[in-house]
Design a protein around this motif. Structure first.
Motif, PDB file in Angstrom:
ATOM      1  N   LYS A  67     -38.581 -28.773  -1.838  1.00  0.00           N
ATOM      2  CA  LYS A  67     -37.672 -27.715  -1.377  1.00  0.00           C
ATOM      3  C   LYS A  67     -36.946 -27.044  -2.532  1.00  0.00           C
ATOM      4  CE  LYS A  67     -36.735 -29.808   3.159  1.00  0.00           C
ATOM      5  NZ  LYS A  67     -35.719 -30.521   3.987  1.00  0.00           N
ATOM      6  N   GLU A  68     -36.598 -27.830  -3.546  1.00  0.00           N
ATOM      7  CA  GLU A  68     -35.727 -27.329  -4.606  1.00  0.00           C
ATOM      8  C   GLU A  68     -36.455 -26.967  -5.897  1.00  0.00           C
ATOM      9  OE1 GLU A  68     -32.905 -30.447  -5.098  1.00  0.00           O
ATOM     10  OE2 GLU A  68     -32.241 -30.392  -3.002  1.00  0.00           O
ATOM     11  N   LYS A  69     -37.564 -27.628  -6.188  1.00  0.00           N
ATOM     12  CA  LYS A  69     -38.201 -27.458  -7.492  1.00  0.00           C
ATOM     13  C   LYS A  69     -39.515 -26.684  -7.454  1.00  0.00           C
ATOM     14  CE  LYS A  69     -35.078 -30.064  -9.559  1.00  0.00           C
ATOM     15  NZ  LYS A  69     -34.116 -29.483 -10.526  1.00  0.00           N
ATOM     16  N   VAL A  70     -40.222 -26.759  -6.357  1.00  0.00           N
ATOM     17  CA  VAL A  70     -41.516 -26.085  -6.256  1.00  0.00           C
ATOM     18  C   VAL A  70     -41.300 -24.607  -5.946  1.00  0.00           C
ATOM     19  CG1 VAL A  70     -43.610 -25.928  -4.839  1.00  0.00           C
ATOM     20  CG2 VAL A  70     -42.806 -28.153  -5.643  1.00  0.00           C
ATOM     21  N   LYS A  71     -42.047 -23.745  -6.587  1.00  0.00           N
ATOM     22  CA  LYS A  71     -41.876 -22.302  -6.413  1.00  0.00           C
ATOM     23  C   LYS A  71     -42.158 -21.871  -4.980  1.00  0.00           C
ATOM     24  CE  LYS A  71     -43.464 -17.834  -8.203  1.00  0.00           C
ATOM     25  NZ  LYS A  71     -44.350 -17.163  -9.196  1.00  0.00           N
ATOM     26  N   GLU A  72     -43.293 -22.341  -4.418  1.00  0.00           N
ATOM     27  CA  GLU A  72     -43.680 -21.956  -3.055  1.00  0.00           C
ATOM     28  C   GLU A  72     -44.660 -22.985  -2.507  1.00  0.00           C
ATOM     29  OE1 GLU A  72     -45.943 -18.281  -0.643  1.00  0.00           O
ATOM     30  OE2 GLU A  72     -45.700 -18.193  -2.834  1.00  0.00           O
ATOM     31  N   VAL A  73     -44.545 -23.262  -1.208  1.00  0.00           N
ATOM     32  CA  VAL A  73     -45.531 -24.098  -0.515  1.00  0.00           C
ATOM     33  C   VAL A  73     -46.254 -23.223   0.501  1.00  0.00           C
ATOM     34  CG1 VAL A  73     -45.931 -26.072   0.988  1.00  0.00           C
ATOM     35  CG2 VAL A  73     -44.183 -26.213  -0.797  1.00  0.00           C
ATOM     36  N   LYS A  74     -47.553 -23.056   0.307  1.00  0.00           N
ATOM     37  CA  LYS A  74     -48.378 -22.294   1.245  1.00  0.00           C
ATOM     38  C   LYS A  74     -49.063 -23.271   2.194  1.00  0.00           C
ATOM     39  CE  LYS A  74     -49.447 -18.207  -1.541  1.00  0.00           C
ATOM     40  NZ  LYS A  74     -50.534 -17.332  -2.041  1.00  0.00           N
ATOM     41  N   LYS A  75     -49.003 -22.970   3.481  1.00  0.00           N
ATOM     42  CA  LYS A  75     -49.581 -23.856   4.488  1.00  0.00           C
ATOM     43  C   LYS A  75     -50.778 -23.182   5.152  1.00  0.00           C
ATOM     44  CE  LYS A  75     -45.164 -26.144   5.238  1.00  0.00           C
ATOM     45  NZ  LYS A  75     -44.119 -26.573   6.193  1.00  0.00           N
ATOM     46  N   TYR A  76     -51.844 -23.966   5.329  1.00  0.00           N
ATOM     47  CA  TYR A  76     -53.114 -23.451   5.828  1.00  0.00           C
ATOM     48  C   TYR A  76     -53.505 -24.168   7.113  1.00  0.00           C
ATOM     49  CZ  TYR A  76     -53.486 -21.564   1.088  1.00  0.00           C
ATOM     50  OH  TYR A  76     -53.251 -20.894  -0.089  1.00  0.00           O
ATOM     51  N   SER A  77     -54.350 -23.528   7.892  1.00  0.00           N
ATOM     52  CA  SER A  77     -54.805 -24.135   9.145  1.00  0.00           C
ATOM     53  C   SER A  77     -55.741 -25.305   8.897  1.00  0.00           C
ATOM     54  CB  SER A  77     -55.501 -23.087  10.029  1.00  0.00           C
ATOM     55  OG  SER A  77     -56.619 -22.529   9.353  1.00  0.00           O
ATOM     56  N   ASP A  78     -56.385 -25.328   7.734  1.00  0.00           N
ATOM     57  CA  ASP A  78     -57.260 -26.452   7.376  1.00  0.00           C
ATOM     58  C   ASP A  78     -57.303 -26.565   5.860  1.00  0.00           C
ATOM     59  OD1 ASP A  78     -59.623 -24.788   6.368  1.00  0.00           O
ATOM     60  OD2 ASP A  78     -59.440 -24.077   8.431  1.00  0.00           O
ATOM     61  N   PHE A  79     -57.710 -27.724   5.381  1.00  0.00           N
ATOM     62  CA  PHE A  79     -57.750 -27.956   3.943  1.00  0.00           C
ATOM     63  C   PHE A  79     -58.836 -27.139   3.248  1.00  0.00           C
ATOM     64  CE2 PHE A  79     -55.312 -32.030   4.530  1.00  0.00           C
ATOM     65  CZ  PHE A  79     -54.283 -31.688   3.664  1.00  0.00           C
ATOM     66  N   VAL A  80     -59.915 -26.822   3.947  1.00  0.00           N
ATOM     67  CA  VAL A  80     -60.982 -26.028   3.330  1.00  0.00           C
ATOM     68  C   VAL A  80     -60.425 -24.692   2.844  1.00  0.00           C
ATOM     69  CG1 VAL A  80     -63.163 -24.827   3.732  1.00  0.00           C
ATOM     70  CG2 VAL A  80     -62.843 -27.144   4.610  1.00  0.00           C
ATOM     71  N   SER A  81     -59.597 -24.055   3.676  1.00  0.00           N
ATOM     72  CA  SER A  81     -58.989 -22.783   3.275  1.00  0.00           C
ATOM     73  C   SER A  81     -58.075 -22.959   2.068  1.00  0.00           C
ATOM     74  CB  SER A  81     -58.190 -22.193   4.447  1.00  0.00           C
ATOM     75  OG  SER A  81     -59.020 -21.950   5.559  1.00  0.00           O
ATOM     76  N   ALA A  82     -57.336 -24.059   2.049  1.00  0.00           N
ATOM     77  CA  ALA A  82     -56.456 -24.336   0.911  1.00  0.00           C
ATOM     78  C   ALA A  82     -57.263 -24.543  -0.366  1.00  0.00           C
ATOM     79  CB  ALA A  82     -55.609 -25.570   1.205  1.00  0.00           C
ATOM     80  N   PHE A  83     -58.363 -25.284  -0.280  1.00  0.00           N
ATOM     81  CA  PHE A  83     -59.195 -25.530  -1.457  1.00  0.00           C
ATOM     82  C   PHE A  83     -59.858 -24.240  -1.941  1.00  0.00           C
ATOM     83  CE2 PHE A  83     -59.519 -30.033   0.260  1.00  0.00           C
ATOM     84  CZ  PHE A  83     -58.627 -30.532  -0.670  1.00  0.00           C
ATOM     85  N   MET A  84     -60.232 -23.370  -1.035  1.00  0.00           N
ATOM     86  CA  MET A  84     -60.820 -22.089  -1.434  1.00  0.00           C
ATOM     87  C   MET A  84     -59.810 -21.254  -2.210  1.00  0.00           C
ATOM     88  SD  MET A  84     -63.059 -21.151   1.984  1.00  0.00           S
ATOM     89  CE  MET A  84     -63.519 -19.531   1.389  1.00  0.00           C
ATOM     90  N   ASP A  85     -58.550 -21.243  -1.757  1.00  0.00           N
ATOM     91  CA  ASP A  85     -57.512 -20.518  -2.487  1.00  0.00           C
ATOM     92  C   ASP A  85     -57.238 -21.160  -3.841  1.00  0.00           C
ATOM     93  OD1 ASP A  85     -57.154 -18.425  -0.766  1.00  0.00           O
ATOM     94  OD2 ASP A  85     -55.069 -18.894  -0.252  1.00  0.00           O
ATOM     95  N   LEU A  86     -57.363 -22.477  -3.922  1.00  0.00           N
ATOM     96  CA  LEU A  86     -57.206 -23.165  -5.197  1.00  0.00           C
ATOM     97  C   LEU A  86     -58.304 -22.734  -6.167  1.00  0.00           C
ATOM     98  CD1 LEU A  86     -55.827 -25.277  -6.990  1.00  0.00           C
ATOM     99  CD2 LEU A  86     -57.187 -27.046  -5.829  1.00  0.00           C
ATOM    100  N   GLU A  87     -59.530 -22.681  -5.689  1.00  0.00           N
ATOM    101  CA  GLU A  87     -60.646 -22.237  -6.528  1.00  0.00           C
ATOM    102  C   GLU A  87     -60.436 -20.811  -7.023  1.00  0.00           C
ATOM    103  OE1 GLU A  87     -64.740 -24.172  -5.141  1.00  0.00           O
ATOM    104  OE2 GLU A  87     -63.620 -23.371  -3.437  1.00  0.00           O
ATOM    105  N   ASN A  88     -59.832 -19.981  -6.172  1.00  0.00           N
ATOM    106  CA  ASN A  88     -59.640 -18.565  -6.506  1.00  0.00           C
ATOM    107  C   ASN A  88     -58.318 -18.285  -7.215  1.00  0.00           C
ATOM    108  OD1 ASN A  88     -62.100 -17.671  -5.370  1.00  0.00           O
ATOM    109  ND2 ASN A  88     -61.210 -17.745  -3.313  1.00  0.00           N
TER     110      ASN A  88
END
Length: 249
Positions: free
Chosen positions: A148-169
């Protein structure tokens, strides 16, 4: 599918040598148990169950069930075993027998290959982090003052596959999520991601569930699981699905 095992009196359940073993599972939980492109049920737990049944000299049948009704399915005898990434909890121990834990389900950090500046939770300060909504990782992150205090932003996804794709990109700097899911994704994308092997939050353990009155089946399965650990078979199956042996020693 016709279910022929697990039905009948309690005495029948105890004296179950040679009968088909019916495994209940959620068939949409890759890589533990899921349907592939050919509509076949495959996965890490599936391979373990097939090998265990082979060593016991018994047929095995995989039955997709409503996972929210899993304890009722087991108690009624419609399935003999629950084997599908089942967390061992004190509450569940009241209603079923468990094998020894065979795998930890940890939350760990995943980064783009070659990332040097994220090595643990503290080094995610000022970063954009991704995770899956309604996951154990999200629960931990939401309750953490650090995120809450130190991380710039937490993005939440409907599934981990979408999160991993954004990580790759490059849209997020790291993903916090289930080790089993992440390592399976990594095995399919070996040149793009890597794991920071540091646990985040609580660690749960997976076990195999059996009916309370089926101690014999529990002990039989545990015996062959111990053999599979000792001779390296379990490690080989883990390497196939995760690219690494992440089973409990």
């Amino acid at each position: 599918m016709a279910v022929t095992a697990g039905c009948g009196s309690n005495a029948d359940k105890v004296d179950n040598a040679g009968k088909k073993i019916v495994v209940g599972l959620d068939d949409n939980f890759p890589p533990m148990g899921f349907k592939n492109e050919s509509n076949e049920i495959v996965g890490f737990d599936i391979d373990l169950a097939k090998e265990a049944s082979k060593r016991l000299g018994r047929e095995v049948e995989f039955k997709a069930i409503d996972w929210s009704s899993k304890e009722a399915e087991l108690k009624s005898g419609r399935v003999d075993i629950l084997w599908n990434g089942l967390d061992i909890t004190e509450k569940r121990k009241e209603n079923m027998l468990f094998s020894d834990p065979y795998m930890d389900n940890r939350q760990i950090i995943f980064v783009k290959k070659g990332t040097q500046d994220i090595k643990d939770e503290a080094s995610m300060a000022g970063k954009v982090i991704g995770t899956q909504s309604a996951s154990s990782a999200e629960e931990y992150i939401d309750g953490s003052a650090f995120f809450k205090e130190k991380v710039k932003e937490v993005k939440k996804y409907s599934d981990f596959v979408s999160a991993f794709m954004d990580l790759e990109n490059g849209r997020v700097d790291a993903v916090v999520g289930d080790e089993i899911t992440g390592r399976y994704y990594m095995s399919k994308h070996p040149d793009s991601l890597e794991a920071v092997d540091v646990p985040i939050g609580e660690i749960s353990t997976f076990g195999i569930g059996f009916a309370k009155d089926n101690q014999q089946l529990r002990d039989d399965v545990q015996k062959v699981l111990n053999e599979m650990k000792a001779d390296g078979t379990m490690a080989k199956i883990a390497e196939k699905w995760f690219g690494k042996d992440i089973t409990k020693k």
